[in-house]
Each structure stands twice: as structure tokens, then as C-alpha cells.
Design an enzyme around this catalytic site. Structure first.
Site, mmCIF file in Angstrom:
data_model
loop_
_atom_site.group_PDB
_atom_site.id
_atom_site.type_symbol
_atom_site.label_atom_id
_atom_site.label_comp_id
_atom_site.label_asym_id
_atom_site.label_seq_id
_atom_site.Cartn_x
_atom_site.Cartn_y
_atom_site.Cartn_z
ATOM 1 N N SER A 259 0.801 -1.221 0.000
ATOM 2 C CA SER A 259 0.000 0.000 0.000
ATOM 3 C C SER A 259 0.838 1.277 0.000
ATOM 4 O O SER A 259 0.393 2.298 -0.496
ATOM 5 C CB SER A 259 -0.962 0.002 1.190
ATOM 6 O OG SER A 259 -0.261 -0.177 2.398
ATOM 7 N N LYS B 168 -11.640 1.285 -2.327
ATOM 8 C CA LYS B 168 -10.539 1.834 -3.114
ATOM 9 C C LYS B 168 -10.952 1.890 -4.579
ATOM 10 O O LYS B 168 -11.777 2.714 -4.935
ATOM 11 C CB LYS B 168 -9.280 1.037 -2.814
ATOM 12 C CG LYS B 168 -8.835 1.428 -1.403
ATOM 13 C CD LYS B 168 -7.819 0.585 -0.746
ATOM 14 C CE LYS B 168 -7.540 1.188 0.639
ATOM 15 N NZ LYS B 168 -6.964 0.256 1.575
ATOM 16 N N HIS C 154 -5.244 -3.071 -3.114
ATOM 17 C CA HIS C 154 -4.840 -2.132 -4.166
ATOM 18 C C HIS C 154 -4.675 -2.800 -5.526
ATOM 19 O O HIS C 154 -4.271 -2.154 -6.491
ATOM 20 C CB HIS C 154 -3.534 -1.429 -3.777
ATOM 21 C CG HIS C 154 -3.662 -0.677 -2.500
ATOM 22 N ND1 HIS C 154 -4.199 0.591 -2.422
ATOM 23 C CD2 HIS C 154 -3.368 -1.035 -1.229
ATOM 24 C CE1 HIS C 154 -4.213 0.989 -1.159
ATOM 25 N NE2 HIS C 154 -3.717 0.017 -0.422
HETATM 26 C C1 LIG Z 1 -6.879 0.126 2.938
HETATM 27 C C2 LIG Z 1 -6.349 -1.217 3.249
HETATM 28 C C3 LIG Z 1 -7.007 -2.064 4.126
HETATM 29 C C4 LIG Z 1 -8.187 -1.611 4.942
HETATM 30 O O1 LIG Z 1 -9.336 -1.585 4.188
HETATM 31 P P1 LIG Z 1 -10.558 -0.698 4.704
HETATM 32 O O2 LIG Z 1 -11.721 -1.232 3.968
HETATM 33 O O3 LIG Z 1 -10.207 0.705 4.350
HETATM 34 O O4 LIG Z 1 -10.627 -0.924 6.184
HETATM 35 C C5 LIG Z 1 -6.533 -3.338 4.288
HETATM 36 N N1 LIG Z 1 -5.437 -3.747 3.634
HETATM 37 C C6 LIG Z 1 -4.751 -2.945 2.796
HETATM 38 C C7 LIG Z 1 -3.549 -3.473 2.098
HETATM 39 C C8 LIG Z 1 -5.182 -1.652 2.590
HETATM 40 O O5 LIG Z 1 -4.495 -0.848 1.796
#
Ligand SMILES: *Cc1c(COP(=O)(O)O)cnc(C)c1O
Length: 420
Positions: free
Chosen positions: A204, A264, A232
Site C-alpha cells: 500500500s 478503493k 490495491h
Molecule cells: C486500505 C487497506 C485495508 C483496509 O481496508 P478498509 O476497507 O479501508 O478498512 C486493508 N489492507 C490494505 C492493504 C489496505 O491498503
């Protein structure tokens, strides 16, 4: 050995007693280290180009740090689906999934996600954070090994802690040989115990890809669960936007536990775990972050279904994003900016010290670009950075102007000798 214990990371935080001076002192300590985090009120400028533009404190900025990679968060089709579902079925689910909170939009979305990811079933969670905690708690036992990449997302780190196993290890970033060695050692030390191997698909804060084929082979060889968090990758990479598994040509056999997030690239909110029917049934019995929480609002599920339709029917969004990534990397390289090896929408520029990253972020802000400085503990000490993200909603000219502003900020940093 490239392995260290996971618990190292629980940094020496000062205890805070119940007294106003104690809170102020704890905050001062954060300030002194230039690590104070602050929020801003950011409003999309208009629905047409909101993925790229924000109004903050009365000024307009181009947004180069969201995770809205396909420009779907403000898409009218998602808003319409959400509004329609709210009118038909109300705003809140009113209960957890296991009581009466599981509605027709949830059920339909789970089927669509299973189909999209090529898994037997999918299970909705309220967030990716909760999905990761739920999986680890459901699958890991006290004597099991929980193993993760050193640069895994914080939610996977916390998942390992919450699993309350006695054996939590991290391996050097991207080092599949180290992961495999740890699994082999564990198989000798505790032949009856199991293991969980946790990894981001696309990291991330760095944008690089996990060595999934090698991790999958190691996990299979040692009978470990491979848990892939593709927050991602989903919607962005691989054939049809099906994520890291599709990118590497891996299926459910190789990656039995797939976690995807919906906030995302899919532009809405929530998360899911996809896998075999039995895996999903077991999560329903054991995943505490699934059982003891209110179901997502159905309008959110309806919006996500609209997003999935757009991912299927508008491949140009992924193609456009790929063009912008290529453009950014080409121009930034020509201007001498230090890029990482990221083929994805996440393109960090590491400035080093906290103050250098903050100064660069402020300089970009003055030039009309919103890019937050990412500092420890989100990233390792000495690697404070601008985490630049690209979106299909950006225009070529936006990227060109960003690179110019970045090059100026970088030159100033080198001049002032900031950072390591
Ligand atoms: C953003 C993210 C999460 C968390 O997801 P949310 O739905 O925002 O709680 C988990 N793992 C990774 C790799 C992320 O980038």
C-alpha cells in the site's frame, strides 16, 4: 536470518495518565518528532471531475493521494444506485448479518464478487481492516505460525496480534525464500501445528507486487493458508481488473483466502473474503468481526454492485490509468526524480526525513496539488515520503504539472540537504 518478531513493532509509547498535562505532554512528544497527524475537511469540487479535484479551506486542489484509482467514488451511477436502494430499503441494516441485517443487496453482491474473483463464495465485511482481523482469528490457533511481510498493511499486522498465537514472525519485504524457510522451520518445530501466511498483493505504501507465485508454492508445500489482501490490486491490475491473482495467473488452489476491499478502486465502502464454500461457512461461525457487528448499509452494497458493472463494462478506465502511470514514470524519470519499482497506481517518492517530506507536501500544496506526507510508523523510519497515487480521472496535463512541481520540490530538498 531475515525474520524478527512481530511484537517489536509495538513501539515504546509513553503511558498517558488521566490528567490534562499528561495528554498535552503526549501530544507535544508527537509534535517534537514531526509526526502529528491532522485531518482536513475535503469536499469534492463537483461530480464530474471529483476524483481529481478537492476543495479544502476554500481552495481547489488536484487530488493525487486518494485510492479512487478508477474515478468511481463520485460516479453518478454509484450515487444513483445508492439513492435508489436507500429509498426502497432504508439507510441502515438494523442488525448484524446473522440476525436480520443480511439483505438482498448483500446477497446479490456476494454472488457477484464470488463470480468476479472466480471463487465459490464471498462474504461481506464492513471494512478491510475487519476482514483481515476476522480471517486471522478464525483460522489461526495458539500454536500456529502467523507469518507476514515486513511491509504488510497495519491491518494484517494487527490481525496477527489478535490471532493471539505464540508464534508471529515477519520476513524481509518480498523475500519469499525467507517466508519459505520460516514455514519449513515451523513444520519441524511444531509438526502438528498449522500456519498462516499473510501478504498484501500490491503494497500500500510502495506500490510494488508481492512475489505471489513463490509465496503460493511455499504455502502449498507446507500446508499453510495463504491469505492475500488485494486492497490495491482489485479492479486495477490483472485481466478484467481481477487483481493480483489474475495478474500472476493464480487461482483458488494457489490463493485459498482472498481479501478484497471495496473502498478503493471500487469507489464505495466495505470489504469481502472470497474462497471455498466451507471456508466462508467457517468464517460465518468464527470470524468475530463478522459476527459481532452491524451489517453494511444495503445502499452501500447497491453502489458497489454498480461499480462492479462499470469495472466490467468500462475497461477504458484501467487502460487510461495504465497510460497515466506510464506517463508519470517517464516524465519523472526524465526530471531525475527517484521512483520506486512500482508498476501500479501507487508511485511513492521517498524524501527520507519527516521534515523533508512535510516540506515537499507543503510546496505541492502551494502549487495546487494535494499529496499527503506519509511518515513513520506508517512507513519505516527514514523513509518518509510523498505517496502519489494516480487515477483514471486525472488528465495528462494534471500529471505533467504535478511532475514539474515535484521536480522543484525535489531539487529544493537536495539543495537544503534535508533527509539522509
Ligand atoms: C486500505 C487497506 C485495508 C483496509 O481496508 P478498509 O476497507 O479501508 O478498512 C486493508 N489492507 C490494505 C492493504 C489496505 O491498503
Amino acid at each position: 536470518m531475515t525474520i524478527s518478531t512481530l511484537l517489536h513493532k509495538s513501539r515504546g509509547k509513553t503511558a498517558v495518565r488521566r490528567a490534562p498535562e499528561a495528554l498535552a505532554a503526549a501530544l507535544r512528544e508527537v509534535d517534537d518528532r514531526r509526526l502529528r497527524r491532522r485531518r482536513v475537511v475535503a469536499a469534492p469540487v463537483n461530480v464530474e471531475d471529483a476524483a481529481a479535484a478537492l476543495a479544502i479551506d476554500g481552495r481547489r486542489y488536484l487530488n493525487f493521494c486518494s485510492n479512487d484509482y478508477l474515478g468511481l467514488a463520485t460516479h453518478p451511477a454509484l450515487a444513483a444506485a445508492m439513492a435508489g436502494a436507500a429509498r426502497a430499503q432504508g439507510a441502515g441494516a438494523g442488525a448484524s448479518h446473522l440476525v436480520t441485517g443480511h439483505g438482498p443487496e448483500h446477497e446479490a453482491l456476494e454472488h457477484e464478487l464470488a463470480e468476479f474473483t472466480g471463487r465459490e463464495r464471498a462474504l461481506l465485511f464492513s471494512s478491510g481492516y475487519m476482514a483481515n482481523l476476522g480471517v486471522a482469528v478464525a483460522l489461526a490457533d495458539r500454536d500456529d505460525l502467523v507469518l507476514g511481510d515486513r511491509l504488510n498493511h497495519a491491518s494484517l499486522v494487527d490481525a496477527a496480534l489478535l490471532a493471539r498465537t505464540r508464534r508471529s514472525l515477519r520476513y524481509a519485504h518480498g523475500d519469499a525464500a525467507a517466508a519459505r524457510a520460516a514455514l519449513a522451520a515451523h513444520a519441524v518445530a511444531a509438526p502438528a501445528a498449522g500456519a498462516l501466511l499473510l501478504t498484501d498483493g500490491v503494497f500500500s505504501m510502495d506500490g510494488d507486487l508481492a512475489p505471489l507465485p513463490a509465496l503460493a508454492a511455499a504455502a502449498r508445500e507446507h500446508g499453510a493458508w495463504l491469505v492475500l489482501d488485494d486492497a490495491h490490486g482489485l479492479g486495477v491490475i490483472g485481466d478484467g481488473g481481477r487483481g493480483s491473482c489474475a495478474h500472476f495467473g493464480l487461482g483458488a488452489e494457489e490463493v485459498p483466502v482472498l481479501v478484497g476491499t471495496l473502498g478503493k478502486a471500487l469507489g464505495s465502502f466495505g470489504a469481502f473474503v472470497a474462497g471455498s464454500a466451507d471456508l466462508i461457512d467457517l468464517l460465518v461461525q468464527r470470524a468475530r468481526t463478522y459476527i459481532y457487528t452491524t451489517a453494511l448499509p444495503q445502499p452501500v452494497a447497491a453502489a458497489t454492485r454498480a461499480a462492479l458493472r462499470l469495472v466490467r463494462t468500462e475497461p477504458w478506465r484501467r487502460e487510461r490509468l495504465a497510460q497515466l502511470i506510464e506517463r508519470f514514470r517517464r516524465l519523472a524519470t526524465a526530471r531525475g526524480l527517484p521512483l520506486s519499482h512500482s508498476p501500479t497506481a501507487i508511485q511513492p517518492v521517498v524524501f527520507g526525513s519527516e521534515s523533508a517530506a512535510l516540506a515537499a507536501s507543503a510546496a505541492l500544496r502551494d502549487a495546487g496539488f494535494w499529496v499527503g506526507a506519509i511518515r513513520p510508523p506508517t512507513v519505516p523510519p527514514g523513509t518518509a515520503r510523498l505517496r502519489i497515487t494516480l487515477s483514471a480521472a486525472h488528465r495528462d496535463a494534471d500529471v505533467d504539472a504535478l511532475v514539474e512541481a515535484l521536480a522543484i520540490a525535489w531539487a529544493r530538498r537536495v539543495h537544503e540537504g534535508a533527509g539522509p
